[in-house]
Design a protein around this motif. Structure first.
Motif, PDB file in Angstrom:
ATOM      1  N   PRO A 134       0.815  -1.216   0.000  1.00 29.37           N
ATOM      2  CA  PRO A 134       0.000   0.000   0.000  1.00 29.37           C
ATOM      3  C   PRO A 134       0.853   1.273   0.000  1.00 29.37           C
ATOM      4  CG  PRO A 134      -0.607  -1.472   1.818  1.00 29.37           C
ATOM      5  CD  PRO A 134       0.617  -2.030   1.187  1.00 29.37           C
ATOM      6  N   LEU A 135       0.356   2.294  -0.667  1.00 29.48           N
ATOM      7  CA  LEU A 135       1.080   3.568  -0.723  1.00 29.48           C
ATOM      8  C   LEU A 135       1.270   4.173   0.662  1.00 29.48           C
ATOM      9  CD1 LEU A 135      -0.525   5.245  -3.864  1.00 29.48           C
ATOM     10  CD2 LEU A 135       1.768   4.283  -3.638  1.00 29.48           C
ATOM     11  N   ALA A 136       0.292   4.028   1.533  1.00 27.61           N
ATOM     12  CA  ALA A 136       0.397   4.595   2.888  1.00 27.61           C
ATOM     13  C   ALA A 136       1.568   3.991   3.657  1.00 27.61           C
ATOM     14  CB  ALA A 136      -0.901   4.372   3.651  1.00 27.61           C
ATOM     15  N   SER A 137       1.977   2.792   3.290  1.00 32.53           N
ATOM     16  CA  SER A 137       3.072   2.121   3.987  1.00 32.53           C
ATOM     17  C   SER A 137       4.420   2.787   3.758  1.00 32.53           C
ATOM     18  CB  SER A 137       3.141   0.654   3.574  1.00 32.53           C
ATOM     19  OG  SER A 137       1.978  -0.024   3.981  1.00 32.53           O
ATOM     20  N   ILE A 138       4.523   3.598   2.726  1.00 37.22           N
ATOM     21  CA  ILE A 138       5.796   4.284   2.450  1.00 37.22           C
ATOM     22  C   ILE A 138       6.164   5.202   3.616  1.00 37.22           C
ATOM     23  CG2 ILE A 138       6.969   5.940   0.941  1.00 37.22           C
ATOM     24  CD1 ILE A 138       5.204   4.805  -1.356  1.00 37.22           C
ATOM     25  N   GLN A 139       5.247   6.063   4.008  1.00 37.70           N
ATOM     26  CA  GLN A 139       5.524   6.994   5.100  1.00 37.70           C
ATOM     27  C   GLN A 139       5.656   6.263   6.430  1.00 37.70           C
ATOM     28  OE1 GLN A 139       6.103  10.302   4.417  1.00 37.70           O
ATOM     29  NE2 GLN A 139       6.961  10.194   6.454  1.00 37.70           N
ATOM     30  N   ILE A 140       4.861   5.234   6.612  1.00 35.12           N
ATOM     31  CA  ILE A 140       4.933   4.455   7.855  1.00 35.12           C
ATOM     32  C   ILE A 140       6.302   3.805   7.995  1.00 35.12           C
ATOM     33  CG2 ILE A 140       4.013   2.418   9.042  1.00 35.12           C
ATOM     34  CD1 ILE A 140       1.258   3.195   7.764  1.00 35.12           C
ATOM     35  N   ALA A 141       6.805   3.196   6.927  1.00 35.07           N
ATOM     36  CA  ALA A 141       8.117   2.546   6.974  1.00 35.07           C
ATOM     37  C   ALA A 141       9.230   3.553   7.248  1.00 35.07           C
ATOM     38  CB  ALA A 141       8.384   1.806   5.664  1.00 35.07           C
ATOM     39  N   ALA A 142       9.153   4.709   6.610  1.00 33.81           N
ATOM     40  CA  ALA A 142      10.163   5.752   6.831  1.00 33.81           C
ATOM     41  C   ALA A 142      10.123   6.227   8.285  1.00 33.81           C
ATOM     42  CB  ALA A 142       9.934   6.919   5.875  1.00 33.81           C
ATOM     43  N   ASN A 143       8.931   6.416   8.824  1.00 31.03           N
ATOM     44  CA  ASN A 143       8.791   6.861  10.216  1.00 31.03           C
ATOM     45  C   ASN A 143       9.282   5.805  11.195  1.00 31.03           C
ATOM     46  OD1 ASN A 143       7.714   9.291   9.406  1.00 31.03           O
ATOM     47  ND2 ASN A 143       5.594   8.698   9.771  1.00 31.03           N
ATOM     48  N   LYS A 144       8.988   4.543  10.919  1.00 31.45           N
ATOM     49  CA  LYS A 144       9.446   3.466  11.792  1.00 31.45           C
ATOM     50  C   LYS A 144      10.973   3.365  11.782  1.00 31.45           C
ATOM     51  CE  LYS A 144       7.438  -0.464  12.030  1.00 31.45           C
ATOM     52  NZ  LYS A 144       6.669  -1.151  13.029  1.00 31.45           N
ATOM     53  N   ALA A 145      11.581   3.514  10.616  1.00 32.36           N
ATOM     54  CA  ALA A 145      13.040   3.465  10.527  1.00 32.36           C
ATOM     55  C   ALA A 145      13.653   4.625  11.301  1.00 32.36           C
ATOM     56  CB  ALA A 145      13.482   3.505   9.063  1.00 32.36           C
ATOM     57  N   TYR A 146      13.059   5.803  11.183  1.00 34.59           N
ATOM     58  CA  TYR A 146      13.544   6.976  11.907  1.00 34.59           C
ATOM     59  C   TYR A 146      13.466   6.746  13.416  1.00 34.59           C
ATOM     60  CZ  TYR A 146      13.645  11.689  13.833  1.00 34.59           C
ATOM     61  OH  TYR A 146      13.966  12.799  14.575  1.00 34.59           O
ATOM     62  N   THR A 147      12.302   6.304  13.879  1.00 36.66           N
ATOM     63  CA  THR A 147      12.101   6.105  15.314  1.00 36.66           C
ATOM     64  C   THR A 147      13.026   5.018  15.848  1.00 36.66           C
ATOM     65  OG1 THR A 147       9.800   6.787  15.129  1.00 36.66           O
ATOM     66  CG2 THR A 147      10.382   5.495  17.062  1.00 36.66           C
ATOM     67  N   SER A 148      13.163   3.938  15.124  1.00 35.90           N
ATOM     68  CA  SER A 148      14.032   2.849  15.551  1.00 35.90           C
ATOM     69  C   SER A 148      15.482   3.316  15.677  1.00 35.90           C
ATOM     70  CB  SER A 148      13.940   1.707  14.542  1.00 35.90           C
ATOM     71  OG  SER A 148      14.758   0.642  14.943  1.00 35.90           O
ATOM     72  N   ALA A 149      15.951   4.080  14.724  1.00 37.15           N
ATOM     73  CA  ALA A 149      17.328   4.575  14.768  1.00 37.15           C
ATOM     74  C   ALA A 149      17.514   5.574  15.905  1.00 37.15           C
ATOM     75  CB  ALA A 149      17.697   5.219  13.442  1.00 37.15           C
ATOM     76  N   ARG A 150      16.586   6.485  16.078  1.00 39.03           N
ATOM     77  CA  ARG A 150      16.706   7.502  17.129  1.00 39.03           C
ATOM     78  C   ARG A 150      16.613   6.929  18.527  1.00 39.03           C
ATOM     79  NH1 ARG A 150      18.273  12.752  16.467  1.00 39.03           N
ATOM     80  NH2 ARG A 150      17.488  13.604  14.544  1.00 39.03           N
ATOM     81  N   GLU A 151      15.724   5.954  18.711  1.00 37.19           N
ATOM     82  CA  GLU A 151      15.520   5.354  20.026  1.00 37.19           C
ATOM     83  C   GLU A 151      16.462   4.185  20.282  1.00 37.19           C
ATOM     84  OE1 GLU A 151      13.410   6.495  22.379  1.00 37.19           O
ATOM     85  OE2 GLU A 151      12.909   8.149  21.008  1.00 37.19           O
TER      86      GLU A 151
END
Length: 72
Positions: free
Chosen positions: A51-68
């Motif tokens: 799904p197209l919505a998963s693009i932003q979700i995946a980017a946000n999850k990668a960001y949060t995982s790296a930061r935390e």
């Protein structure tokens, strides 16, 4: 001086290829993201049918995982 290790483009490509292979073997449709230590994207791959919505979700999850510094 403090030296910081980071993933290269080639590292990100290998990770994306491995994740895509795993998804294919399980019949999954997903968006895969690889981020550096600061959460900035190095690589993003949208598998066919994801799904197209998963693009932003995946980017946000990668960001949060790296930061935390935690898996997401």
């Amino acid at each position: 001086m403090l030296a910081e290790k980071t993933l290269t483009h080639e590292d990100a490509r290998r990770a994306l290829d491995a994740m895509a292979s795993e998804c294919a073997s399980k019949g999954l449709k997903a968006v895969l993201a690889v981020a550096d230590n600061h959460g900035e994207l190095i690589g993003l791959l949208r598998l066919a049918g994801a799904p197209l919505a998963s693009i932003q979700i995946a980017a946000n999850k990668a960001y949060t995982s790296a930061r935390e510094r935690k898996p997401s």
